[in-house]
Design an enzyme around this catalytic site. Structure first.
Site, PDB file in Angstrom:
ATOM      1  N   SER A   1       1.033  -1.647  -0.047  1.00 57.32           N
ATOM      2  CA  SER A   1      -0.065  -0.290  -0.230  1.00 57.32           C
ATOM      3  C   SER A   1       1.041   0.991  -0.234  1.00 57.32           C
ATOM      4  O   SER A   1       2.179   1.050   0.126  1.00 57.32           O
ATOM      5  CB  SER A   1      -0.719   0.005   1.383  1.00 57.32           C
ATOM      6  OG  SER A   1      -2.021   1.306   1.448  1.00 57.32           O
TER       7      SER A   1
ATOM      8  N   TYR B   1      -2.869  -2.087  10.384  1.00 60.74           N
ATOM      9  CA  TYR B   1      -2.783  -1.813   8.589  1.00 60.74           C
ATOM     10  C   TYR B   1      -1.591  -0.972   7.967  1.00 60.74           C
ATOM     11  O   TYR B   1      -0.983  -1.989   6.914  1.00 60.74           O
ATOM     12  CB  TYR B   1      -3.849  -1.002   8.568  1.00 60.74           C
ATOM     13  CG  TYR B   1      -4.296  -1.491   6.891  1.00 60.74           C
ATOM     14  CD1 TYR B   1      -4.818  -2.463   5.696  1.00 60.74           C
ATOM     15  CD2 TYR B   1      -3.799  -0.486   5.996  1.00 60.74           C
ATOM     16  CE1 TYR B   1      -4.531  -2.319   5.152  1.00 60.74           C
ATOM     17  CE2 TYR B   1      -3.598  -0.570   4.661  1.00 60.74           C
ATOM     18  CZ  TYR B   1      -4.041  -1.205   3.980  1.00 60.74           C
ATOM     19  OH  TYR B   1      -4.261  -1.319   3.042  1.00 60.74           O
TER      20      TYR B   1
HETATM   21  P1  NAD Z   1     -11.152  -6.516  -0.737  1.00 61.96           P
HETATM   22  O1  NAD Z   1     -12.442  -5.963   1.029  1.00 61.96           O
HETATM   23  O2  NAD Z   1     -12.577  -5.341  -1.427  1.00 61.96           O
HETATM   24  O3  NAD Z   1     -10.847  -7.336  -1.134  1.00 61.96           O
HETATM   25  C1  NAD Z   1     -10.199  -8.608   0.286  1.00 61.96           C
HETATM   26  C2  NAD Z   1     -10.270 -10.125   0.009  1.00 61.96           C
HETATM   27  O4  NAD Z   1     -10.195 -10.866   1.083  1.00 61.96           O
HETATM   28  C3  NAD Z   1     -11.634 -10.121  -0.256  1.00 61.96           C
HETATM   29  O5  NAD Z   1     -12.909 -10.991  -0.560  1.00 61.96           O
HETATM   30  C4  NAD Z   1     -11.579 -10.959   1.987  1.00 61.96           C
HETATM   31  O6  NAD Z   1     -12.390 -11.943   2.138  1.00 61.96           O
HETATM   32  C5  NAD Z   1     -10.330 -11.658   1.803  1.00 61.96           C
HETATM   33  N1  NAD Z   1      -9.570 -12.529   2.905  1.00 61.96           N
HETATM   34  C6  NAD Z   1      -9.699 -11.387   3.933  1.00 61.96           C
HETATM   35  N2  NAD Z   1      -8.995 -11.890   4.977  1.00 61.96           N
HETATM   36  C7  NAD Z   1      -8.832 -13.478   4.261  1.00 61.96           C
HETATM   37  C8  NAD Z   1      -7.817 -14.387   4.393  1.00 61.96           C
HETATM   38  N3  NAD Z   1      -7.357 -14.075   6.173  1.00 61.96           N
HETATM   39  N4  NAD Z   1      -7.785 -15.432   4.076  1.00 61.96           N
HETATM   40  C9  NAD Z   1      -8.124 -15.286   2.417  1.00 61.96           C
HETATM   41  N5  NAD Z   1      -8.947 -14.427   2.143  1.00 61.96           N
HETATM   42  C10 NAD Z   1      -8.771 -12.810   2.944  1.00 61.96           C
HETATM   43  O7  NAD Z   1     -10.337  -5.215  -0.674  1.00 61.96           O
HETATM   44  P2  NAD Z   1      -9.598  -4.730  -1.875  1.00 61.96           P
HETATM   45  O8  NAD Z   1      -9.510  -3.181  -1.802  1.00 61.96           O
HETATM   46  O9  NAD Z   1      -9.610  -5.590  -2.817  1.00 61.96           O
HETATM   47  O10 NAD Z   1      -7.745  -5.078  -1.120  1.00 61.96           O
HETATM   48  C11 NAD Z   1      -6.975  -6.336  -1.852  1.00 61.96           C
HETATM   49  C12 NAD Z   1      -5.500  -6.548  -1.329  1.00 61.96           C
HETATM   50  O11 NAD Z   1      -4.997  -4.390  -1.996  1.00 61.96           O
HETATM   51  C13 NAD Z   1      -5.774  -5.883   0.466  1.00 61.96           C
HETATM   52  O12 NAD Z   1      -4.099  -6.351   1.060  1.00 61.96           O
HETATM   53  C14 NAD Z   1      -5.631  -3.914   0.343  1.00 61.96           C
HETATM   54  O13 NAD Z   1      -5.173  -3.693   2.417  1.00 61.96           O
HETATM   55  C15 NAD Z   1      -4.651  -3.678  -0.391  1.00 61.96           C
HETATM   56  N6  NAD Z   1      -4.722  -2.060  -0.277  1.00 61.96           N
HETATM   57  C16 NAD Z   1      -6.567  -1.652  -0.561  1.00 61.96           C
HETATM   58  C17 NAD Z   1      -5.981  -0.133  -0.767  1.00 61.96           C
HETATM   59  C18 NAD Z   1      -7.212   0.346  -0.863  1.00 61.96           C
HETATM   60  O14 NAD Z   1      -7.453   1.582  -1.322  1.00 61.96           O
HETATM   61  N7  NAD Z   1      -8.510  -0.676  -1.209  1.00 61.96           N
HETATM   62  C19 NAD Z   1      -5.036   0.546  -0.694  1.00 61.96           C
HETATM   63  C20 NAD Z   1      -4.134  -0.088  -0.672  1.00 61.96           C
HETATM   64  C21 NAD Z   1      -4.173  -1.529  -0.662  1.00 61.96           C
END
Ligand code: NAD
Length: 257
Positions: free
Chosen positions: A143, A157
């Site tokens: 991130s 986080y």
């Molecule tokens: P999201 O919540 O839409 O999707 C995350 C998915 O991970 C969900 O389907 C959830 O069920 C699954 N998950 C959660 N815990 C789990 C586990 N223990 N084992 C297997 N699966 C699991 O989130 P997103 O925004 O698509 O985020 C994806 C990645 O991107 C994450 O690592 C998040 O930290 C990172 N990220 C997101 C953002 C943002 O603004 N959304 C920014 C930077 C980084």
């Protein structure tokens, strides 16, 4: 096709970045092992991939559990014959993750176990599979907060994503000569369920938006387009990077209003 004949495993593929990447990777020719803890969402992603004519299989795995990660890699190899791309993308942002004074130890542990240890387990069991395939690409979702202090406190986080970036760099160096590339994908704030439920008021959303030169949240699809590049052979000389896709956020000192 940019991923013709490749096999990719994507964790957290039931939603957001993971789902969009599964759909895009499949359109580019890859077979997809869809991994999640949300069975319904995982099966939905598989159905969506199949609907566009692609190949996918669902595997339930909690990435914070070693046995689950060992199983997901074995299943991908068994189902599709090999593994070329490992996208360690699953992550959480807990609503009770706050500053150092108010965040409970349990929230810290949960977040670190999924976001950081989950990437370690993915690599621990995935790297032997990539070796068997003669090399490959690992993409770890970090991130922008791995690089900058977040304006809204989320201490566990932020620490977890710093860990993902650091371990990515080391893995890239250690495995470079085996043709295994390892990059940290660093998204800016996105309009996905993860962030929108954390920033659950207009005021909190606005607090984040003021830092983004483009003045909007990113879309999961915009991260998938970066991931497909890192997954493909087009990025054959790219390893150990902090691959930022952030609407200009980290470039800004003061964002013009
Ligand atoms: P999201 O919540 O839409 O999707 C995350 C998915 O991970 C969900 O389907 C959830 O069920 C699954 N998950 C959660 N815990 C789990 C586990 N223990 N084992 C297997 N699966 C699991 O989130 P997103 O925004 O698509 O985020 C994806 C990645 O991107 C994450 O690592 C998040 O930290 C990172 N990220 C997101 C953002 C943002 O603004 N959304 C920014 C930077 C980084």
């Amino acid at each position: 096709m940019r991923l013709k004949d490749k096999v990719a495993l994507i964790t957290g593929a039931g939603s957001g970045i993971g789902r969009e990447s599964a759909l895009l990777f499949a359109r580019e020719g890859a077979a997809i092992a869809v991994v999640d803890v949300n069975d319904q969402a995982g099966h939905e992603t598989v159905a969506m991939v199949e609907q566009q004519g692609g190949r996918a299989a669902y595997c339930r795995a909690d990435v914070s559990k070693a046995a689950d990660c060992e199983h997901m890699i074995a299943l991908a190899e068994k189902q599709f014959g090999k593994l070329d791309v490992l996208f360690n993308n699953a992550g959480i942002m807990h609503s009770k993750d706050d500053d150092a004074l108010t965040t409970d130890e349990a929230i810290w542990d949960l977040t670190m176990n999924i976001n950081a240890k989950g990437v370690f387990f993915g690599c621990k069991y995935g790297i032997p599979a990539l070796r068997r395939a003669g090399g490959g690409s690992i993409i770890n979702t970090a991130s922008f907060v791995a690089l900058l202090g977040a304006a809204t406190p989320q201490i566990a986080y932020t620490a977890s994503k710093g860990a993902v970036l650091s371990l990515t760099r080391e893995l890239a160096v250690i495995h470079a000569k085996e043709d295994i590339r390892v990059n940290a994908l660093c998204p800016g704030p996105l309009r996905t369920p993860l962030l929108m439920s954390f920033l659950d008021t207009d005021e909190k959303k606005q607090r984040r938006l003021v830092h983004i030169p483009m003045g909007r949240f990113g879309e999961a699809k915009e991260i998938a387009y970066a991931a497909v590049y890192l997954a493909s052979d087009e990025s054959s000389y790219v390893t150990g990077t902090e691959f930022l896709v952030d609407g200009g956020l980290t470039a800004a000192y003061v964002t013009p209003q």
